[in-house]
Write a protein that holds these residues in place. Sequence first.
Motif, PDB file in Angstrom:
ATOM      1  N   ARG A 201       1.035  -0.851   0.153  1.00 52.13           N
ATOM      2  CA  ARG A 201      -0.203   0.065   0.007  1.00 52.13           C
ATOM      3  C   ARG A 201       1.246   1.179   0.446  1.00 52.13           C
ATOM      4  N   ARG A 202       2.058   1.171   0.484  1.00 51.81           N
ATOM      5  CA  ARG A 202       3.062   2.319   0.307  1.00 51.81           C
ATOM      6  C   ARG A 202       4.486   1.578  -0.417  1.00 51.81           C
ATOM      7  N   MET A 203       4.668   2.697  -0.859  1.00 47.70           N
ATOM      8  CA  MET A 203       6.407   2.633  -1.395  1.00 47.70           C
ATOM      9  C   MET A 203       6.975   2.937  -0.521  1.00 47.70           C
ATOM     10  N   ALA A 204       7.217   3.562   0.396  1.00 46.53           N
ATOM     11  CA  ALA A 204       7.991   4.722   1.758  1.00 46.53           C
ATOM     12  C   ALA A 204       7.849   3.387   2.363  1.00 46.53           C
ATOM     13  N   MET A 205       8.445   2.392   3.034  1.00 44.81           N
ATOM     14  CA  MET A 205       9.098   1.404   4.709  1.00 44.81           C
ATOM     15  C   MET A 205       9.331   2.306   5.401  1.00 44.81           C
ATOM     16  N   VAL A 206       8.309   1.850   6.484  1.00 42.74           N
ATOM     17  CA  VAL A 206       8.640   2.495   7.821  1.00 42.74           C
ATOM     18  C   VAL A 206       8.348   1.167   9.287  1.00 42.74           C
ATOM     19  N   GLU A 207       9.211   1.474   9.660  1.00 40.30           N
ATOM     20  CA  GLU A 207       9.462   0.918  11.317  1.00 40.30           C
ATOM     21  C   GLU A 207       7.899   0.303  12.085  1.00 40.30           C
ATOM     22  N   ASP A 208       7.939  -0.658  12.100  1.00 42.71           N
ATOM     23  CA  ASP A 208       6.709  -1.254  12.811  1.00 42.71           C
ATOM     24  C   ASP A 208       6.358  -0.276  14.219  1.00 42.71           C
ATOM     25  N   GLU A 209       6.739   0.422  15.057  1.00 44.58           N
ATOM     26  CA  GLU A 209       6.502   0.867  15.624  1.00 44.58           C
ATOM     27  C   GLU A 209       6.206   2.715  15.151  1.00 44.58           C
ATOM     28  N   ASP A 210       6.344   2.977  14.208  1.00 46.17           N
ATOM     29  CA  ASP A 210       5.475   3.872  13.397  1.00 46.17           C
ATOM     30  C   ASP A 210       4.685   3.431  12.483  1.00 46.17           C
ATOM     31  N   ALA A 211       4.828   2.117  12.496  1.00 47.25           N
ATOM     32  CA  ALA A 211       2.407   1.710  11.569  1.00 47.25           C
ATOM     33  C   ALA A 211       1.768   1.618  12.692  1.00 47.25           C
ATOM     34  N   ARG A 212       0.988   2.850  13.369  1.00 49.81           N
ATOM     35  CA  ARG A 212       0.437   2.722  14.803  1.00 49.81           C
ATOM     36  C   ARG A 212      -1.203   2.390  14.022  1.00 49.81           C
ATOM     37  N   THR A 213      -1.285   2.729  12.665  1.00 48.14           N
ATOM     38  CA  THR A 213      -2.574   1.961  12.847  1.00 48.14           C
ATOM     39  C   THR A 213      -2.683   0.279  12.216  1.00 48.14           C
ATOM     40  N   TYR A 214      -2.327  -0.016  12.526  1.00 46.50           N
ATOM     41  CA  TYR A 214      -1.420  -1.775  11.819  1.00 46.50           C
ATOM     42  C   TYR A 214      -1.536  -2.703  13.855  1.00 46.50           C
ATOM     43  N   GLN A 215      -2.030  -3.808  14.144  1.00 44.85           N
ATOM     44  CA  GLN A 215      -2.706  -4.499  15.100  1.00 44.85           C
ATOM     45  C   GLN A 215      -1.906  -5.942  14.799  1.00 44.85           C
ATOM     46  N   PRO A 216      -0.805  -5.803  14.619  1.00 46.95           N
ATOM     47  CA  PRO A 216      -0.286  -7.418  14.329  1.00 46.95           C
ATOM     48  C   PRO A 216      -1.390  -8.742  15.610  1.00 46.95           C
ATOM     49  N   LEU A 217      -1.128  -9.582  14.725  1.00 47.61           N
ATOM     50  CA  LEU A 217      -2.741 -10.629  14.442  1.00 47.61           C
ATOM     51  C   LEU A 217      -1.305 -11.909  14.755  1.00 47.61           C
ATOM     52  N   PHE A 218      -0.590 -12.290  13.517  1.00 43.67           N
ATOM     53  CA  PHE A 218       0.234 -13.464  13.622  1.00 43.67           C
ATOM     54  C   PHE A 218       1.223 -12.974  12.553  1.00 43.67           C
ATOM     55  N   VAL A 219       2.318 -13.752  13.049  1.00 42.85           N
ATOM     56  CA  VAL A 219       3.464 -13.821  12.190  1.00 42.85           C
ATOM     57  C   VAL A 219       4.089 -15.002  11.474  1.00 42.85           C
ATOM     58  N   LEU A 220       4.291 -15.240  10.460  1.00 43.94           N
ATOM     59  CA  LEU A 220       4.566 -16.456   9.995  1.00 43.94           C
ATOM     60  C   LEU A 220       6.516 -17.199   9.581  1.00 43.94           C
ATOM     61  N   TYR A 221       6.683 -17.769  10.022  1.00 43.71           N
ATOM     62  CA  TYR A 221       8.208 -18.178   9.745  1.00 43.71           C
ATOM     63  C   TYR A 221       7.875 -19.221   9.024  1.00 43.71           C
ATOM     64  N   PRO A 222       9.251 -19.936   8.290  1.00 38.26           N
ATOM     65  CA  PRO A 222       9.149 -20.992   7.414  1.00 38.26           C
ATOM     66  C   PRO A 222       8.240 -22.207   8.281  1.00 38.26           C
ATOM     67  N   SER A 223       8.565 -22.700   9.013  1.00 38.91           N
ATOM     68  CA  SER A 223       8.713 -23.951  10.186  1.00 38.91           C
ATOM     69  C   SER A 223       7.243 -23.783  11.564  1.00 38.91           C
ATOM     70  N   ALA A 224       6.271 -22.617  11.168  1.00 35.69           N
ATOM     71  CA  ALA A 224       5.663 -22.180  12.307  1.00 35.69           C
ATOM     72  C   ALA A 224       5.055 -21.009  12.008  1.00 35.69           C
ATOM     73  N   VAL A 225       3.809 -21.159  12.124  1.00 37.70           N
ATOM     74  CA  VAL A 225       2.788 -19.994  12.439  1.00 37.70           C
ATOM     75  C   VAL A 225       2.549 -19.788  13.686  1.00 37.70           C
ATOM     76  N   MET A 226       3.052 -18.517  13.914  1.00 38.60           N
ATOM     77  CA  MET A 226       2.492 -17.980  16.087  1.00 38.60           C
ATOM     78  C   MET A 226       1.688 -16.707  15.836  1.00 38.60           C
ATOM     79  N   ARG A 227       1.313 -16.926  16.474  1.00 36.26           N
ATOM     80  CA  ARG A 227      -0.421 -15.863  17.014  1.00 36.26           C
ATOM     81  C   ARG A 227       0.793 -14.541  18.120  1.00 36.26           C
ATOM     82  N   TYR A 228       0.444 -13.321  17.845  1.00 36.80           N
ATOM     83  CA  TYR A 228       0.894 -12.890  19.065  1.00 36.80           C
ATOM     84  C   TYR A 228      -0.361 -12.745  20.367  1.00 36.80           C
ATOM     85  N   VAL A 229       0.196 -12.750  21.242  1.00 38.43           N
ATOM     86  CA  VAL A 229      -1.170 -12.195  22.380  1.00 38.43           C
ATOM     87  C   VAL A 229      -1.793 -11.718  22.703  1.00 38.43           C
ATOM     88  N   ASP A 230      -1.556 -10.685  22.115  1.00 37.16           N
ATOM     89  CA  ASP A 230      -2.728  -9.062  22.132  1.00 37.16           C
ATOM     90  C   ASP A 230      -3.660 -10.048  21.894  1.00 37.16           C
TER      91      ASP A 230
END
Length: 253
Positions: A201-230
């Motif tokens: 959705r954007r050409m410029a990259m931002v750091e995670d702490e600056d992506a304030r409208t994004y709430q993390p749900l899952f993070v995907l590794y090659p070997s696992a799917v991780m669910r964020y606690v919050d």
Amino acid sequence: METAAHRRAWWTVLVLCGSMLLGSAADLRAGTLLSPGSAALVRKSAEPFGVFAFAISTGNLHQKWFALKDKLDGDMVQLALCDGDRDNCASPAALKLLAIVDQARTRDGRARLGETNRAINLAIRAANDGADDVWSTPLATFQRGAGDCEDYAIAKLAALRLAGVAADDLRVVVVRDIRAGADHAVVAARLDGHWLMLDNRRMAMVEDEDARTYQPLFVLYPSAVMRYVDEPVQASGSAGRQVSLITANAEAR
């Protein structure tokens, strides 16, 4: 009366139980304690958005990711073969993706990440899969010339790996876009200890702490799917009806 030997025995049991739950500090730093179904928590500093995550072994997202994994491995083999012998590469999609990789290889650090993000954003036309929500491999996406957010993310993941970025410094992250009232997928790339968001959705990259409208749900590794606690905030009304299949079908509890 409890003897010193009894106390030592109980202490040994407690240490062993703690080790099985959390793993060694080295394991957590390397992100190796990630077998599906594990209850291991990843240290807060290890993941994008700085939030604890734990492995899950069920749910629609888990099924989609692991169904894609074998196909993705096949694409990476084909891309590597084409990379080593462009003249005999029979896949126009592979050659198009490798052209982006070639440009990324001429750059270092943040410039390499930014080049990949911009080039893939421009190479793929945004298209919604609708209710089917098909997760495509990089070659399928480049052959089609279109895809939705996770297709962009998967293509960027493959391109960055081919360009020389370490697998441990890359994640696919599924987030809740609070402003849009929908779920979204991006690639997170770690550079100098900071996570940068590569977003279609954007050409410029931002750091995670600056992506304030994004709430993390899952993070995907090659070997696992991780669910964020919050847990994501439960939306109501029309916003609640816009929740995508990524979260709605990810029954991880």
